[in-house]
Design a protein around this motif. Structure first.
Motif, PDB file in Angstrom:
ATOM      1  N   HIS A 209       0.840  -1.194   0.000  1.00 44.26           N
ATOM      2  CA  HIS A 209       0.000   0.000   0.000  1.00 44.26           C
ATOM      3  C   HIS A 209       0.877   1.247   0.000  1.00 44.26           C
ATOM      4  O   HIS A 209       1.945   1.285   0.615  1.00 44.26           O
ATOM      5  N   VAL A 210       0.411   2.232  -0.681  1.00 43.18           N
ATOM      6  CA  VAL A 210       1.088   3.523  -0.712  1.00 43.18           C
ATOM      7  C   VAL A 210       0.082   4.580  -0.278  1.00 43.18           C
ATOM      8  O   VAL A 210      -1.125   4.382  -0.363  1.00 43.18           O
ATOM      9  N   ASP A 211       0.632   5.694   0.186  1.00 46.75           N
ATOM     10  CA  ASP A 211      -0.240   6.800   0.572  1.00 46.75           C
ATOM     11  C   ASP A 211      -0.910   7.373  -0.669  1.00 46.75           C
ATOM     12  O   ASP A 211      -0.254   7.683  -1.662  1.00 46.75           O
ATOM     13  N   LEU A 212      -2.214   7.523  -0.586  1.00 45.07           N
ATOM     14  CA  LEU A 212      -2.996   8.076  -1.687  1.00 45.07           C
ATOM     15  C   LEU A 212      -3.698   9.343  -1.229  1.00 45.07           C
ATOM     16  O   LEU A 212      -3.890   9.563  -0.027  1.00 45.07           O
ATOM     17  N   GLN A 271      -1.282   2.686 -12.414  1.00 42.43           N
ATOM     18  CA  GLN A 271       0.122   2.488 -12.780  1.00 42.43           C
ATOM     19  C   GLN A 271       0.674   3.694 -13.533  1.00 42.43           C
ATOM     20  O   GLN A 271       1.801   4.118 -13.285  1.00 42.43           O
ATOM     21  N   ARG A 272      -0.089   4.201 -14.477  1.00 44.73           N
ATOM     22  CA  ARG A 272       0.333   5.408 -15.190  1.00 44.73           C
ATOM     23  C   ARG A 272      -0.664   6.538 -14.975  1.00 44.73           C
ATOM     24  O   ARG A 272      -0.270   7.622 -14.579  1.00 44.73           O
ATOM     25  N   THR A 273      -1.936   6.289 -15.237  1.00 46.95           N
ATOM     26  CA  THR A 273      -2.987   7.261 -14.966  1.00 46.95           C
ATOM     27  C   THR A 273      -3.420   7.138 -13.504  1.00 46.95           C
ATOM     28  O   THR A 273      -3.540   6.022 -12.979  1.00 46.95           O
ATOM     29  N   LEU A 274      -3.625   8.299 -12.881  1.00 41.51           N
ATOM     30  CA  LEU A 274      -4.042   8.362 -11.474  1.00 41.51           C
ATOM     31  C   LEU A 274      -3.006   7.713 -10.556  1.00 41.51           C
ATOM     32  O   LEU A 274      -3.349   6.951  -9.635  1.00 41.51           O
ATOM     33  N   GLN A 275      -1.733   8.008 -10.797  1.00 44.69           N
ATOM     34  CA  GLN A 275      -0.701   7.512  -9.898  1.00 44.69           C
ATOM     35  C   GLN A 275      -0.812   8.217  -8.550  1.00 44.69           C
ATOM     36  O   GLN A 275      -0.957   9.431  -8.475  1.00 44.69           O
ATOM     37  N   ARG A 276      -0.749   7.413  -7.497  1.00 46.31           N
ATOM     38  CA  ARG A 276      -0.915   7.914  -6.119  1.00 46.31           C
ATOM     39  C   ARG A 276      -2.197   8.724  -5.955  1.00 46.31           C
ATOM     40  O   ARG A 276      -2.265   9.653  -5.150  1.00 46.31           O
ATOM     41  N   ARG A 277      -3.171   8.384  -6.751  1.00 47.84           N
ATOM     42  CA  ARG A 277      -4.496   8.978  -6.643  1.00 47.84           C
ATOM     43  C   ARG A 277      -5.519   7.847  -6.513  1.00 47.84           C
ATOM     44  O   ARG A 277      -5.271   6.709  -6.916  1.00 47.84           O
ATOM     45  N   TRP A 278      -6.669   8.195  -5.976  1.00 48.78           N
ATOM     46  CA  TRP A 278      -7.723   7.198  -5.811  1.00 48.78           C
ATOM     47  C   TRP A 278      -8.290   6.803  -7.170  1.00 48.78           C
ATOM     48  O   TRP A 278      -8.614   7.651  -7.985  1.00 48.78           O
ATOM     49  N   THR A 279      -8.442   5.510  -7.359  1.00 51.95           N
ATOM     50  CA  THR A 279      -9.110   5.009  -8.566  1.00 51.95           C
ATOM     51  C   THR A 279     -10.527   4.530  -8.275  1.00 51.95           C
ATOM     52  O   THR A 279     -11.257   4.156  -9.206  1.00 51.95           O
ATOM     53  N   THR A 280     -10.912   4.525  -7.021  1.00 50.93           N
ATOM     54  CA  THR A 280     -12.229   4.005  -6.631  1.00 50.93           C
ATOM     55  C   THR A 280     -13.110   5.096  -6.029  1.00 50.93           C
ATOM     56  O   THR A 280     -14.125   4.787  -5.409  1.00 50.93           O
ATOM     57  N   PHE A 281     -12.736   6.357  -6.229  1.00 49.61           N
ATOM     58  CA  PHE A 281     -13.516   7.442  -5.650  1.00 49.61           C
ATOM     59  C   PHE A 281     -14.795   7.667  -6.459  1.00 49.61           C
ATOM     60  O   PHE A 281     -14.765   7.735  -7.696  1.00 49.61           O
ATOM     61  N   ALA A 282     -15.920   7.791  -5.763  1.00 49.35           N
ATOM     62  CA  ALA A 282     -17.210   8.119  -6.370  1.00 49.35           C
ATOM     63  C   ALA A 282     -18.055   8.799  -5.309  1.00 49.35           C
ATOM     64  O   ALA A 282     -17.915   8.523  -4.115  1.00 49.35           O
TER      65      ALA A 282
END
Length: 829
Positions: A209-212, A271-282
Motif C-alpha cells: 500500500h502507498v499513501d494516496l 500504474q500510469r494514470t491516477l498515480q498515487r491517486r484514488w481510482t475508486t472514488f465516487a
C-alpha cells in the motif's frame, strides 16, 4: 438547464404551500443540576476544550483530546469520572509568536487535538492544530490486556512530531474526520493554511500500500465541509459524508448539497494514470426531503447503526442531521435515515459526465466502460481509468428510507447524534436517537411507526458551543458529551424517576418498564418478565391493569379524599393553588365536587397550571388538579380549603379598623398583585396525591379591582360580584352612618348656597352708599377702579366700602336707600 429549472419549480411551489409539521416537544425537561436527572461532570480549571473523544474497546477508559493536552479518564465507575493521566502538548513560544504574526488571534493559536485514533492495542495516533501548523505524534502507555500504566507517553519517529499537513486542519474551527483501518489512517480535511485545498487521503501505509490522496486539482471536491466517516467491513469500503457546492445545479448560485463518497481500502492507485491517486472514488447526492418541501440540503452529522443480529449487512442504516439553506421549510433540523443497500444501488447505476473544458455536467447517454467506485480498478487500463477520472458523480440521488423524513424539529438546531437499538419488554426492537442541540440540551427520542416521540431533554451545558462531540457506550449505558466546559456523563435510562405505573408507561421509554411485584419502574435489560410497558400506544389501563377513571362525584367521595393538602384561609383573600408538572404532553385542569369550576369569572387558571381566586363561602371545599395524557386521567394534587377560626374579641372600633386594613386592603394597580403575601402551611399529616408532596400554597390579600381576578367587563363581572357580596361580612351600619353624614353635608352646602344667592339679589336692589350718582360708570369707562370696592375680598366675596365702613364704626345704615338712578327702588323716573 431548462429541464432542471422546470423540475425544480414544483418543489418551490410545494414548499410555499406546505403546512407546518406537528411540533415535537420533549415530554419532560431536566435543567442542569436537576435532582431528578443526576449527571456526572468532569471539569478542571487547567483543562479546556475537551471535544475529541475516543472510547476504549472495554469502554472503561475515555481518551480525550483537549487544548494542549491528551487525557486518559477512568469511566468504569458509575458515580465518578477520574483522571488517570494527562499528556501536555503545547506549542513553543516561538510557534505562538509566528501564529500571531500570521494575523491569527492568540486564543486560536494553542494546540487543539483534532485527531485521536487507535493504531493497535498499544499505540494511538494524535494530531493537533499546533498554532496553525499541524503536528502529529504516536502515543503509547496503555494496554487493553493485563498491563496498564498511569502515564501517557509521546513516541515520535524523529526528534520532533511529524508534520500533520493533510491529516489535521490548520484552523481549530474547521470540520474534519479521521478513521483508522488495519493501522492506516484515512482522513478528510484541508491541506493548506487558507483552507482552499480539500483532500481525502490515506497515511501510514505499509507494504504494497502507498499513501494516496484526492485533492481539488481535478475538481472532485467543491468547497466541501467534511462531517464524518465510516468503515463497512463487508464492503471493504470507507464512506465519507460531507456537504459541498453542487456544480451540477449551475442555474443556482452556491447551491449546497449533501454528499456520500466511497473509496476502497484495497486501492493502491493507477500504474500510469491516477498515480498515487484514488481510482475508486465516487460520490452521490444524499437527498433528505419531504414530499412538500425543499430539501434539507446541509448535513451536520452522520452515524452508522449496525443491522440487528442475524440481518444482512445491507440493512445497515446511516442516520444524519440535516438543516436547510432556505427559511421556507417548516423545521430547523431534520433527521433522515439511509440504507446501505440504497447507497450501493445508487453507485451501481449511471454517472454524470464532466466536461473538463467548461466544467459543466451533462447526463447524455454514453457507453459505460467501467463502473466507477468498483474495487480492483488499480490494474485497469488507462482508458478505463480516464473514464473513472471523468465520471465520478452518480446520476441518481440516494433516497431516504421510506422516502420521508425520520423526524423534524421546528425550534431546535441539532448538531450531533448517536443511535442505539433497544429491545423492549415485548421483544420488539426500537431505535433510540440521542440528539445534541445548539442550545445545550440532549434530546432522547424513540422512533415509532406514527413518528418520533421525544422522551426527555437534559441540559448538559450552559452556553452554546461551536465544537462538540458525543460518544455512546452501549455496555455502560451512558452517553459522553465533550464540551469546552468538560466531559458530561449522561445515563441513557432514568427509570427510577417515574414514581407510578402510569408515569412509567406514559414515558414510552423502551429502556423502562413497570414491575408490579416491586411496585417500581425498572430497566428492561434486567430480564424481568411481565413488565408493564407500551411503547407504541402508551396504554396505561392495559399495561397497569388500571380501572376506568372515576366520575367527578366518585373522585370527591369520602374514600378518595383521605389524602391531600388542607389549607386554612380567611375570607376575601386571594389564594393560589399550585399544580405540579409531570409531563409537557399532559393537559391540566381543575375540578370541584360538581365536576367543573363555578365560573371563569371567579377563577383564573394561570399558564403554569395553578389556580388563583378570591376565597368566599361558596369557594370553600375540595379542589383537584387533574391531568389528561394520551387518554388517561390522573390526579396530580388535592387541596381542601377551609375558613380560619374566629379572631379574638375586639371592640367595634378596633374591629372595623382591622377589617378595613386586612380584609379589604387598598386596590393595587391593574394586573399587579400586592407584594405582601402569607404562606398557608399544610397540616403535618397532609400529603399530596400519587405519593408526591404538593407544592406550597400561597395566599395573597385580594384586590377587588385587580384585573387578574375580576374582569373589567361589567356584564361578565356582575354575577361574581353579586355572589361575593351576598356571602361577604355585612357593613350596613357603616353604610348608614356614612349616608347620613353625606346627606347632612349636602344639606349644609345647599343652605349656604341659597343664602348666598339671596344676599346677592338683595344687594343688587339695595341703595349704594357714597359717591354721586353715575360715578361708578364714569370711572369704569376711564379704566379706574370703582370707589364702591376697596379691592379686598372676604371669603371670596366682594365687600362694599360703605358696609365695611359702617360695620367698622359700629353704625347701622339708616339713610334713605336709593337706587342707581338716585330714586327710590322700583320707582319709575
Amino acid at each position: 438547464m431548462a429541464q432542471q429549472v422546470i423540475a425544480l419549480l414544483p418543489m418551490v411551489f410545494l414548499a410555499m404551500l406546505s403546512q407546518c409539521s406537528p411540533q415535537l416537544t420533549p415530554r419532560i425537561s431536566f435543567p442542569k443540576g436537576s435532582p431528578g436527572r443526576p449527571l456526572v461532570h468532569f471539569y478542571r480549571p487547567d483543562i479546556c476544550n475537551t471535544t475529541t473523544l475516543l472510547l476504549s474497546e472495554d469502554e472503561d477508559t475515555l481518551f480525550v483530546g483537549a487544548r494542549n493536552a491528551v487525557l486518559s479518564l477512568d469511566v468504569s465507575q458509575r458515580e465518578a469520572i477520574v483522571i488517570r493521566s494527562k499528556l501536555d502538548w503545547s506549542p513553543s513560544e516561538k510557534d505562538l509568536e509566528q501564529c500571531s504574526m500570521k494575523g491569527k488571534d492568540m486564543v486560536d493559536c494553542p494546540n487543539f487535538i483534532r485527531v485521536l485514533q487507535f493504531l493497535n492495542t498499544t499505540h494511538m495516533y494524535a494530531c493537533g492544530t499546533y498554532a496553525f501548523s499541524p503536528r502529529c505524534s504516536y502515543l503509547w502507555g496503555f494496554d487493553y490486556g493485563l498491563q496498564h500504566t498511569e502515564e501517557l507517553l509521546m513516541a515520535s519517529h524523529g526528534s520532533k512530531p511529524e508534520e500533520g499537513r493533510g491529516r489535521c486542519p490548520y484552523d481549530p474551527y474547521q470540520r474534519n474526520t479521521a478513521i483508522t483501518v488495519d493501522g492506516e489512517l484515512y482522513t478528510a480535511t484541508v491541506a493548506d493554511y487558507r483552507g482552499n485545498r480539500p483532500v481525502i487521503s490515506r497515511h501510514l501505509s505499509e507494504g504494497s500500500h502507498v499513501d494516496l490522496k484526492l485533492d481539488d486539482t481535478l475538481g472532485w471536491l467543491e468547497d466541501p465541509t467534511f462531517i464524518s466517516s465510516c468503515f463497512v467491513p463487508s464492503e471493504e469500503k470507507i464512506y465519507f459524508f460531507f456537504s459541498e457546492v453542487g456544480r451540477e445545479y449551475d442555474f443556482i448560485d452556491k447551491f449546497v448539497v449533501s454528499r456520500v463518497a466511497q473509496i476502497c481500502t484495497s486501492d493502491v492507485g493507477g500504474q500510469r494514470t491516477l498515480q498515487r491517486r484514488w481510482t475508486t472514488f465516487a460520490k452521490a447526492h444524499l437527498l433528505c426531503q419531504a414530499s412538500s418541501e425543499l430539501p434539507y440540503n446541509v448535513v451536520q452529522d452522520v452515524i452508522a447503526l449496525p443491522p440487528p443480529e442475524g440481518a444482512p449487512a445491507d440493512d445497515t442504516l446511516f442516520y444524519g442531521i440535516f438543516t436547510s439553506q432556505w427559511s421556507v421549510n417548516s423545521g430547523q433540523s431534520a433527521v433522515c435515515a439511509f440504507r446501505l443497500r440504497d447507497i450501493k444501488e445508487t453507485f451501481s447505476r449511471n454517472y454524470k459526465i464532466l466536461n473538463r473544458d467548461t466544467l459543466r455536467w451533462s447526463t447524455r447517454v454514453q457507453e459505460k466502460i467501467a463502473n466507477p467506485g468498483e474495487c480492483g480498478l488499480h490494474n485497469a487500463s488507462d482508458n478505463t481509468l480516464r473514464f473513472v477520472k471523468e465520471n465520478f458523480l452518480a446520476d441518481d440521488s440516494v433516497q431516504p428510507v421510506g422516502r420521508s423524513l425520520t423526524m423534524v424539529s421546528q425550534d431546535q438546531n441539532y448538531s450531533h447524534l448517536a443511535a442505539q437499538r433497544v429491545r423492549a419488554a415485548n421483544h420488539k426492537d426500537y431505535t433510540i436517537l440521542f440528539l445534541l442541540t445548539e442550545s445545550g440540551y440532549l434530546h432522547k427520542a424513540v422512533l415509532l411507526e406514527k413518528g418520533a416521540h421525544i422522551i426527555e431533554e437534559v441540559q448538559v451545558f450552559q452556553q452554546p458551543q461551536a465544537v462538540k462531540n458525543m460518544q455512546l457506550s452501549v455496555s455502560k449505558g451512558v452517553v459522553f458529551v465533550g464540551t469546552s466546559e468538560g466531559v458530561v456523563r449522561v445515563p441513557v435510562a432514568n427509570c427510577s424517576f417515574y414514581p407510578s405505573c402510569a408515569q412509567c408507561v406514559l414515558a414510552r421509554d423502551p429502556f423502562c418498564g413497570w414491575e408490579h411485584a416491586a411496585q417500581a419502574c425498572v430497566q428492561t435489560s434486567l430480564a424481568r418478565t411481565g413488565l408493564g410497558q407500551d411503547v407504541d400506544g402508551g396504554d396505561v389501563e392495559e399495561a397497569c391493569n388500571a380501572t376506568t377513571p372515576l366520575s367527578p362525584r366518585a373522585r370527591f367521595g369520602p374514600t378518595n379524599l383521605t389524602t391531600g393538602q388542607t389549607v386554612s384561609v380567611t375570607l376575601n383573600k386571594v389564594v393560589r393553588l399550585r399544580c405540579p408538572v409531570t409531563s409537557r404532553h399532559a393537559r391540566r385542569h381543575w375540578e370541584r365536587p360538581d365536576g367543573r369550576l363555578i365560573s371563569p369569572d371567579l377563577y383564573l387558571q394561570l399558564e403554569d397550571g395553578s389556580l388563583r381566586f378570591v376565597v368566599t363561602l361558596p369557594s370553600l371545599g375540595p379542589y383537584l388538579c387533574l391531568s389528561t395524557e394520551n387518554g388517561y386521567r390522573q390526579t396530580l394534587a388535592a387541596y381542601h380549603i377551609e375558613q380560619k377560626t374566629a379572631a379574638p374579641f375586639l371592640t367595634p372600633a378596633t374591629s372595623a379598623t382591622s377589617a378595613s386594613a386586612t380584609t379589604l386592603p387598598a386596590a393595587t394597580s391593574v394586573g399587579a398583585w400586592p407584594k405582601t403575601s402569607a404562606e398557608a402551611e399544610p397540616r403535618p399529616d397532609a400529603t399530596s396525591v400519587s405519593g408526591t408532596v404538593s407544592p406550597p400554597l400561597t395566599t395573597e390579600p385580594g384586590a377587588m379591582n385587580s384585573a387578574a381576578v375580576w374582569p373589567r367587563d361589567s356584564a361578565s363581572r356582575g354575577g361574581g360580584e353579586r355572589l361575593l357580596l351576598a356571602h361577604s361580612p355585612s357593613y350596613l351600619k357603616e353604610l348608614v352612618v356614612v349616608s347620613v353624614l353625606l346627606a347632612l353635608c349636602v344639606s349644609a352646602l345647599l343652605t349656604a348656597a341659597l343664602y348666598g344667592v339671596r344676599q346677592r339679589c338683595r344687594k343688587r336692589t339695595a341703595p349704594q352708599a357714597g359717591g354721586p350718582p353715575g360715578l361708578g360708570e364714569r370711572e369704569a369707562l376711564r379704566g379706574e377702579p370703582s370707589p364702591r370696592f376697596n379691592g379686598k375680598r372676604s371669603n371670596g366675596h366682594a365687600v362694599l366700602n360703605g358696609q365695611a365702613n359702617g360695620q367698622a364704626n359700629g353704625q347701622a345704615c339708616n339713610t334713605t336707600p336709593k337706587g342707581s338712578n338716585g330714586h327710590l327702588p322700583n320707582t319709575p323716573i
